[in-house]
Design an enzyme around this catalytic site. Structure first.
Site, PDB file in Angstrom:
ATOM      1  N   TRP A   1       0.833  -1.196   0.000  1.00 14.39           N
ATOM      2  CA  TRP A   1       0.000   0.000   0.000  1.00 14.39           C
ATOM      3  C   TRP A   1       0.872   1.252   0.000  1.00 14.39           C
ATOM      4  O   TRP A   1       1.198   1.789   1.048  1.00 14.39           O
ATOM      5  CB  TRP A   1      -0.925  -0.009   1.217  1.00 14.39           C
ATOM      6  CG  TRP A   1      -1.942  -1.088   1.074  1.00 14.39           C
ATOM      7  CD1 TRP A   1      -3.039  -1.068   0.260  1.00 14.39           C
ATOM      8  CD2 TRP A   1      -1.955  -2.357   1.723  1.00 14.39           C
ATOM      9  NE1 TRP A   1      -3.724  -2.242   0.362  1.00 14.39           N
ATOM     10  CE2 TRP A   1      -3.090  -3.054   1.249  1.00 14.39           C
ATOM     11  CE3 TRP A   1      -1.130  -2.969   2.652  1.00 14.39           C
ATOM     12  CZ2 TRP A   1      -3.415  -4.323   1.671  1.00 14.39           C
ATOM     13  CZ3 TRP A   1      -1.456  -4.241   3.080  1.00 14.39           C
ATOM     14  CH2 TRP A   1      -2.584  -4.915   2.590  1.00 14.39           C
TER      15      TRP A   1
ATOM     16  N   HIS B   1      -6.849   1.917   2.307  1.00 19.81           N
ATOM     17  CA  HIS B   1      -7.971   0.999   2.086  1.00 19.81           C
ATOM     18  C   HIS B   1      -9.038   1.283   3.146  1.00 19.81           C
ATOM     19  O   HIS B   1      -8.804   2.069   4.072  1.00 19.81           O
ATOM     20  CB  HIS B   1      -7.513  -0.466   2.123  1.00 19.81           C
ATOM     21  CG  HIS B   1      -6.704  -0.856   3.333  1.00 19.81           C
ATOM     22  ND1 HIS B   1      -6.358  -2.141   3.613  1.00 19.81           N
ATOM     23  CD2 HIS B   1      -6.186  -0.118   4.355  1.00 19.81           C
ATOM     24  CE1 HIS B   1      -5.654  -2.195   4.734  1.00 19.81           C
ATOM     25  NE2 HIS B   1      -5.537  -0.981   5.195  1.00 19.81           N
TER      26      HIS B   1
ATOM     27  N   ARG C   1      -3.891   5.871  -2.905  1.00 18.49           N
ATOM     28  CA  ARG C   1      -2.594   5.179  -3.013  1.00 18.49           C
ATOM     29  C   ARG C   1      -1.644   5.985  -3.886  1.00 18.49           C
ATOM     30  O   ARG C   1      -2.042   6.474  -4.954  1.00 18.49           O
ATOM     31  CB  ARG C   1      -2.788   3.785  -3.603  1.00 18.49           C
ATOM     32  CG  ARG C   1      -3.542   2.925  -2.618  1.00 18.49           C
ATOM     33  CD  ARG C   1      -3.511   1.484  -2.932  1.00 18.49           C
ATOM     34  NE  ARG C   1      -4.484   0.813  -2.066  1.00 18.49           N
ATOM     35  CZ  ARG C   1      -4.868  -0.433  -2.196  1.00 18.49           C
ATOM     36  NH1 ARG C   1      -4.360  -1.171  -3.157  1.00 18.49           N
ATOM     37  NH2 ARG C   1      -5.739  -0.942  -1.376  1.00 18.49           N
TER      38      ARG C   1
ATOM     39  N   GLN D   1     -13.590   2.240  -2.162  1.00 18.66           N
ATOM     40  CA  GLN D   1     -13.689   0.830  -1.790  1.00 18.66           C
ATOM     41  C   GLN D   1     -14.966   0.621  -0.982  1.00 18.66           C
ATOM     42  O   GLN D   1     -15.540   1.559  -0.436  1.00 18.66           O
ATOM     43  CB  GLN D   1     -12.497   0.418  -0.915  1.00 18.66           C
ATOM     44  CG  GLN D   1     -11.253   0.083  -1.703  1.00 18.66           C
ATOM     45  CD  GLN D   1     -10.190  -0.586  -0.850  1.00 18.66           C
ATOM     46  OE1 GLN D   1     -10.209  -0.502   0.378  1.00 18.66           O
ATOM     47  NE2 GLN D   1      -9.250  -1.247  -1.495  1.00 18.66           N
TER      48      GLN D   1
ATOM     49  N   VAL E   1      -6.219 -11.265   7.207  1.00 16.50           N
ATOM     50  CA  VAL E   1      -7.153 -12.386   7.023  1.00 16.50           C
ATOM     51  C   VAL E   1      -6.368 -13.687   6.935  1.00 16.50           C
ATOM     52  O   VAL E   1      -5.191 -13.695   6.576  1.00 16.50           O
ATOM     53  CB  VAL E   1      -8.011 -12.223   5.743  1.00 16.50           C
ATOM     54  CG1 VAL E   1      -9.047 -11.146   5.903  1.00 16.50           C
ATOM     55  CG2 VAL E   1      -7.146 -11.975   4.523  1.00 16.50           C
TER      56      VAL E   1
ATOM     57  N   ALA F   1     -14.233 -10.828   5.923  1.00 17.47           N
ATOM     58  CA  ALA F   1     -14.157  -9.405   5.532  1.00 17.47           C
ATOM     59  C   ALA F   1     -13.791  -9.353   4.059  1.00 17.47           C
ATOM     60  O   ALA F   1     -13.173 -10.281   3.530  1.00 17.47           O
ATOM     61  CB  ALA F   1     -13.096  -8.694   6.362  1.00 17.47           C
TER      62      ALA F   1
HETATM   63  C1  FA5 Z   1      -7.201  -4.221  -0.025  1.00 19.36           C
HETATM   64  O1  FA5 Z   1      -7.234  -3.006  -0.116  1.00 19.36           O
HETATM   65  C2  FA5 Z   1      -7.719  -4.928   1.182  1.00 19.36           C
HETATM   66  N1  FA5 Z   1      -7.962  -3.970   2.228  1.00 19.36           N
HETATM   67  C3  FA5 Z   1      -8.966  -5.692   0.818  1.00 19.36           C
HETATM   68  C4  FA5 Z   1      -9.380  -6.662   1.868  1.00 19.36           C
HETATM   69  C5  FA5 Z   1     -10.356  -6.324   2.776  1.00 19.36           C
HETATM   70  C6  FA5 Z   1      -8.797  -7.920   1.941  1.00 19.36           C
HETATM   71  C7  FA5 Z   1     -10.758  -7.196   3.755  1.00 19.36           C
HETATM   72  C8  FA5 Z   1      -9.191  -8.807   2.890  1.00 19.36           C
HETATM   73  C9  FA5 Z   1     -10.165  -8.442   3.798  1.00 19.36           C
HETATM   74  P1  FA5 Z   1      -6.468  -4.600  -2.478  1.00 19.36           P
HETATM   75  O2  FA5 Z   1      -5.255  -3.761  -2.455  1.00 19.36           O
HETATM   76  O3  FA5 Z   1      -6.400  -5.803  -3.317  1.00 19.36           O
HETATM   77  O4  FA5 Z   1      -6.907  -5.029  -1.031  1.00 19.36           O
HETATM   78  O5  FA5 Z   1      -7.691  -3.687  -2.980  1.00 19.36           O
HETATM   79  C10 FA5 Z   1      -8.993  -4.157  -2.950  1.00 19.36           C
HETATM   80  C11 FA5 Z   1      -9.737  -3.745  -4.198  1.00 19.36           C
HETATM   81  O6  FA5 Z   1      -9.672  -2.339  -4.343  1.00 19.36           O
HETATM   82  C12 FA5 Z   1      -9.101  -4.284  -5.463  1.00 19.36           C
HETATM   83  O7  FA5 Z   1      -9.568  -5.577  -5.733  1.00 19.36           O
HETATM   84  C13 FA5 Z   1      -9.583  -3.276  -6.490  1.00 19.36           C
HETATM   85  O8  FA5 Z   1     -10.921  -3.576  -6.873  1.00 19.36           O
HETATM   86  C14 FA5 Z   1      -9.581  -2.004  -5.717  1.00 19.36           C
HETATM   87  N2  FA5 Z   1      -8.353  -1.246  -5.948  1.00 19.36           N
HETATM   88  C15 FA5 Z   1      -7.136  -1.434  -5.391  1.00 19.36           C
HETATM   89  N3  FA5 Z   1      -6.254  -0.544  -5.831  1.00 19.36           N
HETATM   90  C16 FA5 Z   1      -6.913   0.252  -6.694  1.00 19.36           C
HETATM   91  C17 FA5 Z   1      -6.561   1.376  -7.487  1.00 19.36           C
HETATM   92  N4  FA5 Z   1      -5.345   1.908  -7.459  1.00 19.36           N
HETATM   93  N5  FA5 Z   1      -7.504   1.940  -8.275  1.00 19.36           N
HETATM   94  C18 FA5 Z   1      -8.748   1.429  -8.284  1.00 19.36           C
HETATM   95  N6  FA5 Z   1      -9.169   0.383  -7.555  1.00 19.36           N
HETATM   96  C19 FA5 Z   1      -8.250  -0.208  -6.771  1.00 19.36           C
END
Ligand code: FA5
Length: 362
Positions: free
Chosen positions: A157, A193, A219, A233, A276, A330
């Protein structure tokens, strides 16, 4: 001669009163005071052929009459001009019942529409909507989620850290952390997130829990067709005594079925998130290219929509729960990503482009 003047006086008065327009009045003026053939002018001119005595007597009366007629003409002219203004008003009157010019109407931003729709679907499954701060502490964004300072997962992140004035640092102490940790102050950041909301909510509420927490995340990363540095999100959290992955799958499948309302293929991929265990990534077959491969799905035919998993025991501990008593799942879903799939939007950057041609379509 005097009788003539008296008759002329009453005629002139009558005609002046009867004049309806300034043109009528001008005709009356010429009739009585006109240089060539005006009746009063004629009488005054004829005086030169009369006796001196007659000239004095009639002349003074005729001069007085000329002044009087002139005064009446001016007075009537003023009245008519006022009246003309009235009629101009009549001609230019405003019809207040006429429908106004149509102003361009704004529409609800597609992400807000998607968010409303998502909230409605989850509400029917018993989830309530909660919110958390976008400016978050390091503790809630990372530490409480089992991502300690030296953990390599923090690299996942890329973070916008916020500068804090020295004198404000003490105001954002986290009581739990200051008791247990060497860190005395909390650095602030733009949350990367929505997962911090899990801990914030569990600290204040006891199971059973069924919540979703929609909101912005940030991010510090380069943008492309499916990544933005600011996006939305939707966090989901369900905690109770015996929540299993089967519950998780059932909720997700029901949600996607209702959200996309077309047949979609979903896959769960094993993945790692420190908060998780086990963890998954939820992918959907790319609706933009029907799974053939495009810039949105990076030519894979699949688009990652969410991260998810069963809540890690350490997260329960940080929230004040005994992990032996509870279990839960989650997930964190990208709202832009599901909007892109639903409406076949080829580039995530369109959402914040402010391009009215794009926004008008929703
Ligand atoms: C997370 O952010 C975790 N907090 C998700 C999570 C929650 C996991 C609870 C387990 C339990 P990740 O980095 O993969 O995970 O982001 C989650 C979702 O946010 C991605 O699948 C995507 O749909 C969206 N996302 C992530 N980064 C970006 C971005 N830069 N631009 C747009 N959408 C994004």
């Amino acid at each position: 001669m005097n009788n003539d003047l008296i008759k002329i006086k009453s005629e002139a008065e009558g005609e002046i009163r009867a004049a309806k327009t300034t043109a009528d009045l001008e005709r009356v003026r010429i009739l009585y005071l006109g240089r060539e053939q005006g009746k009063i002018t004629g009488i005054l001119r004829a005086l030169k052929n009369t006796s001196a005595e007659e000239r004095v007597r009639v002349g003074s009366f005729a001069n007085a009459l000329r002044s009087e007629v002139d005064r009446l003409l001016q007075q009537r002219m003023a009245e008519l001009k006022k009246g003309t203004m009235g009629s101009a008003l009549k001609e230019e009157w405003i019809d207040v019942t006429r429908p106004g010019a149509r102003k361009p109407k704004g529409t609800i931003h597609p992400i807000t529409q998607v968010r409303n729709n998502v909230e409605k679907i989850f509400a029917t499954m018993g989830f309530s909507v909660v919110e958390g701060p976008e400016v978050e502490t390091e503790w809630y964004n990372f530490d409480a989620l089992n991502i300690p300072a030296d953990h390599p997962a923090r690299d996942m992140w890329d973070t916008f850290w916020l500068k804090q004035p020295e004198n404000q640092k003490s105001e954002i102490l986290n009581p739990k952390q200051t008791q247990n940790s060497k860190l005395k102050t909390q650095k602030l950041l733009l949350r990367t997130h929505t997962s911090p909301v899990q801990v914030r909510y569990m600290e204040k509420n006891n199971p059973p829990i069924r919540i979703i927490a929609p909101g912005r995340a940030y991010r510090y990363e380069a943008t492309d067709a499916s990544h933005d540095f600011q996006f939305n999100q939707l966090e989901g959290l369900m905690v109770d005594k015996k929540i299993t992955i089967a519950n998780f799958k059932a909720v997700m499948e029901e949600f996607f079925k209702r959200f996309f309302s077309v047949g979609t293929t979903i896959r769960l991929r094993p993945s790692f998130f420190p908060f998780v265990e086990p963890g998954f990534e939820i992918d959907i077959s790319c609706i933009v290219c029907a799974g053939h491969g495009c810039s949105v799905c990076k030519r894979t035919g699949w688009l990652e929509l969410a991260g998810a998993g069963m809540v890690h025991p350490n997260v329960f501990k940080h929230a004040g729960y005994n992990p032996k008593d509870v279990s839960g799942f989650a997930f964190g879903m990208g709202l832009e990503r599901i909007a892109m799939m639903k409406y076949k939007i080829p580039d995530i950057r369109l959402f914040n482009s402010g391009d009215v041609r794009f926004l008008k379509q929703f």
